[in-house]
Design an enzyme around this catalytic site. Sequence first.
Site, mmCIF file in Angstrom:
data_model
loop_
_atom_site.group_PDB
_atom_site.id
_atom_site.type_symbol
_atom_site.label_atom_id
_atom_site.label_comp_id
_atom_site.label_asym_id
_atom_site.label_seq_id
_atom_site.Cartn_x
_atom_site.Cartn_y
_atom_site.Cartn_z
ATOM 1 N N LYS A 58 51.785 8.275 113.101
ATOM 2 C CA LYS A 58 51.432 9.695 112.965
ATOM 3 C C LYS A 58 52.630 10.631 113.118
ATOM 4 O O LYS A 58 53.693 10.246 113.564
ATOM 5 C CB LYS A 58 50.296 10.041 113.934
ATOM 6 N N ARG B 25 43.939 1.493 116.823
ATOM 7 C CA ARG B 25 43.762 1.536 115.363
ATOM 8 C C ARG B 25 45.153 1.646 114.745
ATOM 9 O O ARG B 25 45.831 2.654 114.936
ATOM 10 C CB ARG B 25 42.892 2.742 115.005
HETATM 11 N N1 HH2 Z 1 43.086 8.590 112.359
HETATM 12 C C1 HH2 Z 1 42.974 8.633 111.022
HETATM 13 C C2 HH2 Z 1 41.772 8.286 110.384
HETATM 14 N N2 HH2 Z 1 40.717 7.846 111.103
HETATM 15 N N3 HH2 Z 1 39.752 7.309 113.196
HETATM 16 C C3 HH2 Z 1 39.837 7.261 114.519
HETATM 17 N N4 HH2 Z 1 38.798 6.832 115.246
HETATM 18 N N5 HH2 Z 1 40.990 7.625 115.190
HETATM 19 C C4 HH2 Z 1 42.087 8.078 114.532
HETATM 20 O O1 HH2 Z 1 43.092 8.426 115.190
HETATM 21 C C5 HH2 Z 1 42.031 8.154 113.092
HETATM 22 C C6 HH2 Z 1 40.816 7.759 112.454
HETATM 23 C C7 HH2 Z 1 44.129 9.088 110.196
HETATM 24 O O2 HH2 Z 1 44.942 8.013 109.821
HETATM 25 P P1 HH2 Z 1 44.905 7.309 108.388
HETATM 26 O O3 HH2 Z 1 43.548 6.716 108.146
HETATM 27 O O4 HH2 Z 1 46.008 6.343 108.252
HETATM 28 O O5 HH2 Z 1 45.212 8.482 107.383
HETATM 29 P P2 HH2 Z 1 44.348 9.287 106.321
HETATM 30 O O6 HH2 Z 1 43.326 10.055 107.098
HETATM 31 O O7 HH2 Z 1 45.340 10.153 105.615
HETATM 32 O O8 HH2 Z 1 43.678 8.291 105.410
#
Ligand code: HH2
Length: 282
Positions: free
Chosen positions: A228, A263
């Site tokens: 992040k 995660r």
């Molecule tokens: N962060 C993201 C998405 N889902 N769910 C939980 N429970 N906790 C988190 O910190 C979290 C999440 C964001 O990361 P990512 O899926 O890699 O990115 P994007 O939202 O751009 O797909």
Amino acid sequence: MKGDRKDILTWPGQRLDFSKGCLLMGVLNVTPDSFSDGGQYFDTERAVEHGLKMAADGSAIIDVGTESTRPGASPVSADEQIKRAIPVIEALVKKIGVPVSIDTYNFEVAKAALNAGASMINDITALSDERVGRLAADSYLPVVLMHMQGTPQTMQKNPHYKDVVLEVLQFLLDRAAKAQQFGIPRERIFIDPGIGFGKTLEHNLLLLKNIDKFVKSGYRVLAGPSRKRFIGQITGRENPRERIFGTAAAVALCAAAGVSILRVHDVAEMIDVTKVVNSINC
Ligand code: HH2
């Protein structure tokens, strides 16, 4: 309260064993625009291949996401999300023994994902749609309740808290109580401070520094610091894919503090980090 938390979480057809410490949830973004891997696994075949690799690398859960929630991202229709998620979930559940979770706050998407074989709901809005809560309760599934200030469109405009740790924890305790009213037992509830969701660098650091306070609540904790922006702000690394060592530091800290699930995008690397921390902690 800790007594309510068993080392092994079981639910129909699934189990997660926390007796040796924290577990990993591998991120599988079936999206063209996620902040760190957008487009890489948009194709069903590549997504399934990556899910299989993460499971082989030691991921205890595969989290399928079909809508980017990066700051400023636009919502994707339920139909489009279902089109992205279902073939990937169906293929994965046939081939892997670990649970597949669906990263969604949308009732229709959650329902379709469960029908396809997903067995966990990761809701970044902490059950803002009560139907998602009832669906999880009726299907005997675990849920992740995440904190976010605002929405992905607005959340990084001017995040503000009087006491970020207290406010985020209180919000999660309230939502966890609500989830139990829907019929989800407390051992199936994971709380997540939502790193990067409506938080400044200082807010993210305070939440991580005080992650033990979330663990002491008695609920299992999930955290998602992987790749992040706060890591980029500290290290100067603009490219999220170069934030692996920074991620490792945050993962180690969370694992040592008793977080149950991390995660992460980089399962092969983070499994070594958690194995070492878990061995020291045991
Ligand atoms: N962060 C993201 C998405 N889902 N769910 C939980 N429970 N906790 C988190 O910190 C979290 C999440 C964001 O990361 P990512 O899926 O890699 O990115 P994007 O939202 O751009 O797909």
